[in-house]
Design a protein around this motif. Sequence first.
Motif, PDB file in Angstrom:
ATOM      1  N   SER A 211      39.061  40.904  40.744  1.00  0.00           N
ATOM      2  CA  SER A 211      40.427  41.149  41.190  1.00  0.00           C
ATOM      3  C   SER A 211      40.716  40.291  42.416  1.00  0.00           C
ATOM      4  O   SER A 211      39.806  39.748  43.049  1.00  0.00           O
ATOM      5  CB  SER A 211      40.622  42.635  41.544  1.00  0.00           C
TER       6      SER A 211
ATOM      7  N   GLU B 197      42.137  41.130  37.281  1.00  0.00           N
ATOM      8  CA  GLU B 197      42.189  40.241  36.141  1.00  0.00           C
ATOM      9  C   GLU B 197      41.545  40.886  34.923  1.00  0.00           C
ATOM     10  O   GLU B 197      41.935  40.636  33.785  1.00  0.00           O
ATOM     11  CB  GLU B 197      41.473  38.929  36.467  1.00  0.00           C
ATOM     12  N   ASN B 198      40.532  41.692  35.192  1.00  0.00           N
ATOM     13  CA  ASN B 198      39.799  42.308  34.088  1.00  0.00           C
ATOM     14  C   ASN B 198      39.149  43.590  34.549  1.00  0.00           C
ATOM     15  O   ASN B 198      38.166  43.555  35.277  1.00  0.00           O
ATOM     16  CB  ASN B 198      38.716  41.357  33.564  1.00  0.00           C
TER      17      ASN B 198
ATOM     18  N   GLU C  81      44.093  43.172  32.264  1.00  0.00           N
ATOM     19  CA  GLU C  81      44.787  43.102  33.539  1.00  0.00           C
ATOM     20  C   GLU C  81      45.386  44.441  33.950  1.00  0.00           C
ATOM     21  O   GLU C  81      45.984  45.141  33.132  1.00  0.00           O
ATOM     22  CB  GLU C  81      45.894  42.050  33.425  1.00  0.00           C
TER      23      GLU C  81
ATOM     24  N   HIS D 125      45.171  43.322  42.389  1.00  0.00           N
ATOM     25  CA  HIS D 125      45.532  42.770  41.084  1.00  0.00           C
ATOM     26  C   HIS D 125      44.253  42.442  40.319  1.00  0.00           C
ATOM     27  O   HIS D 125      43.549  41.488  40.640  1.00  0.00           O
ATOM     28  CB  HIS D 125      46.390  41.514  41.262  1.00  0.00           C
TER      29      HIS D 125
END
Length: 796
Positions: free
Chosen positions: A582, A609-610, A630, A607
């Motif tokens: 993130s 990403e995975n 996400e 945030h």
Amino acid sequence: MLQKKNVILRVLLSLLVMQLTVAMTPGQANAGFSGRITDEKKAVIIGAKVFAIRRNMEFQKIVVTDSNGDFRFANLSTGNYQLVVEAPGFADSRQMVEIGKINSLEIVLHLIKLVEVVSISSSYLAGTAEALEQTAGSIQTIDKIQLEQSRVFNFSEALRKISGVNVRDEEGFGLRPNIGIRGTNPTRSTKVLLLEDGLPLAYAPYGDNASYYHPPVERFESIEVQKGSGQIAFGPVTVAGLVNYITPNPPEKTTFSLKLIGGNRDYFNGNAQFGGSFGKTGLILNLNRKQGRGARENIRSDLNDLSSKIVQTLNQNNILTAKLSFFKEDSKITYSGLTEAEYAENPRANPFLNDSFKGWRTGFSLQQTTVLTPKINLITNFYHNYFSRDWWRQASNSGQRPNRLNLESDCLSIAHLNTTCGIEGRLRDYRTWGIEPRFNAQFDIGRLRNDLNLGFRYARENQERIQKNGEWPTSRDGVIAENNNRRNEAVSGFVQNRFLYQDFAITAGVRIEKINFGRLNRLNQTTGKTEITEVIPGFGVTSNAFKNTTIFAGVHRGFAPPRTEDIISNSGGIVDLEAEKSWNYEVGIRTRPVKGISLESTFFRNHYENQIVAASAAGGAGATFTNGGETLQQGFEFSGRIDSSSLFSTSYNIYLNTNYTNLFDAEFRGNRFSSISGLSKVSVSGNRLPYTPKNTLNASLGYAYRNLDMFVESNYLGQQYADDLNTVNPIANGQRGAIPSQIYWNWVVNYKVEKLKSVFFITAKNIFDRTFMVDRSRGILPSSPRLIQMGWKLSF
């Protein structure tokens, strides 16, 4: 029920009115008191904390020494006080002072003798006054005074006093940590880094960060929670935040304390602590015994915890610190929650009478501290932990019962659960060790000051996992269904430097993690190996351009490695499972606008990403995880404290503590589909993440005067969803459906008796005995019932 509530409210109001009346009567004369803190060479100590404690137990005020090593208390009532002085790198100092007769004092602290650098906020600045002002990130501390006077039942209750933290109950005794920070799922604290004195507390942080163990809160002196970019110095898990539990150092003078607590639900808590310094050796021992019933029927736990610390001065520049701990748990406890029908009939029911958990843990660490110069030191830690647990349970979740009833010929109905149905033994052994040297230096380049911190870690983890299926509910042996060995080897390093110029500080750093994963399935002799390497940068800035105010901002890379069992299948195959990554951002302000008021507010945006999500409800031989894609979590935190005694120079103190979190976004992003079996084609994009309440609030209002300290506290938790589909109406097995909002009220009274060197206290948790759902992940789990406890602590 209503009559009981009214009686409690009348008692609370009567006590408050009585003490307010006393507070309005004329008090003793006020006086100022000042002094200077130096070391043995008469060098002043900056940033030392000085505590004024009334009558050897009652906390009054804290001040911090300035750039000249000076401190000053204003408007203290005359009389006897205990002055306690603390500074990183020095032994604590304690002495009695009669203020009014003595108005100034120089206190000498002894250097090196009891050094142990464990505080996150001071690890870069070695304890100078700028430590908090130049920390580029959100960090909150529960100090020893607050931790002691709060009379927290367990660590969960303590951590609820920190904004941004969501702690979920499980069995009602605080045995399994379920901690979430800034929107991470709290289950087993998998996305939170747990530390003790800066070293990993979890039994396998690289290969399985899920926690089935937590030491009793009585072991610790204070708790730090950091959520900013400074996490990269303490990996591997940096996605949300870290919790650092700090143990006490040996005191300079010999001390002993005994604390006894008893209450309803067969509760007993006994704690004894002894410490002192003997020549060049400092020693502290802590023994804790806890026992009682949990939140459900047929649940009981017995805990024993022994911890020790020895600090040995080798010479003027070198010391050794050794820690040894032993923990044992013997619990009659189940894993499975209730179905909707069972919860409706009796929310505290537990149909599994023969489920049990037995676990023990030993921990050892050895720290070598070398002080090269007053501004340069090298600290090397070696640590070794062994954790073993046997959990015998008939079901891992409420949805497995029909399967068991259908598969076993002698398990024909729920009535046979405790007579003829079988049981599963999840038997686990973990061994973890590592070595970690850290180098710290302060130096100047022209007018630019620098605080350099760099470190290296080599760690190994070994997991032995066996599952045995027994024929009877009382079986403690059976047919082996799983026999796995899982191994991890990790090499990591970080470098971080804080650049300081006038009122500004910039902190930049990077961490590198390289992890090797290995798995052996002894049942079919298959093996698998793989590795992950990740670069984790962080950057932060602070400004102190305004008086008593710090503005900070930061960004860092969040990282959490996948579990060994998820990246390597049971047949030895390598699963295409990425590390959880993130980008985390925050901006905030800490301020003390006037004496007696402290405030902190932070906006954060994480945030991912995975995110890695579970594809099954409970772990075991068939459990799998998958790339979740996400997600976005963002919101703001607020914490504040007001003390009337500092604001208005009164002899009594009315104080308000509050911590609030608004997680206004916690949602799936991108093209996302449900992880629920049979519903994998249903989109969940834009849905709220499970177990992420939008609003959480902890607030307490207290009153202190002379020997009395009392407060009432409320904990509020907003509505949550238990699944990615955001199901509102519950399903039969209880694992899906909304979890309604909930609020709890607690009450604590402390009263000190100087002649007896004692403090007496009474606590009431969940005063109105409300029952709420706290978890649906394995079926419905209820909140703790009302707990009434009385205690006594002797200190000398």
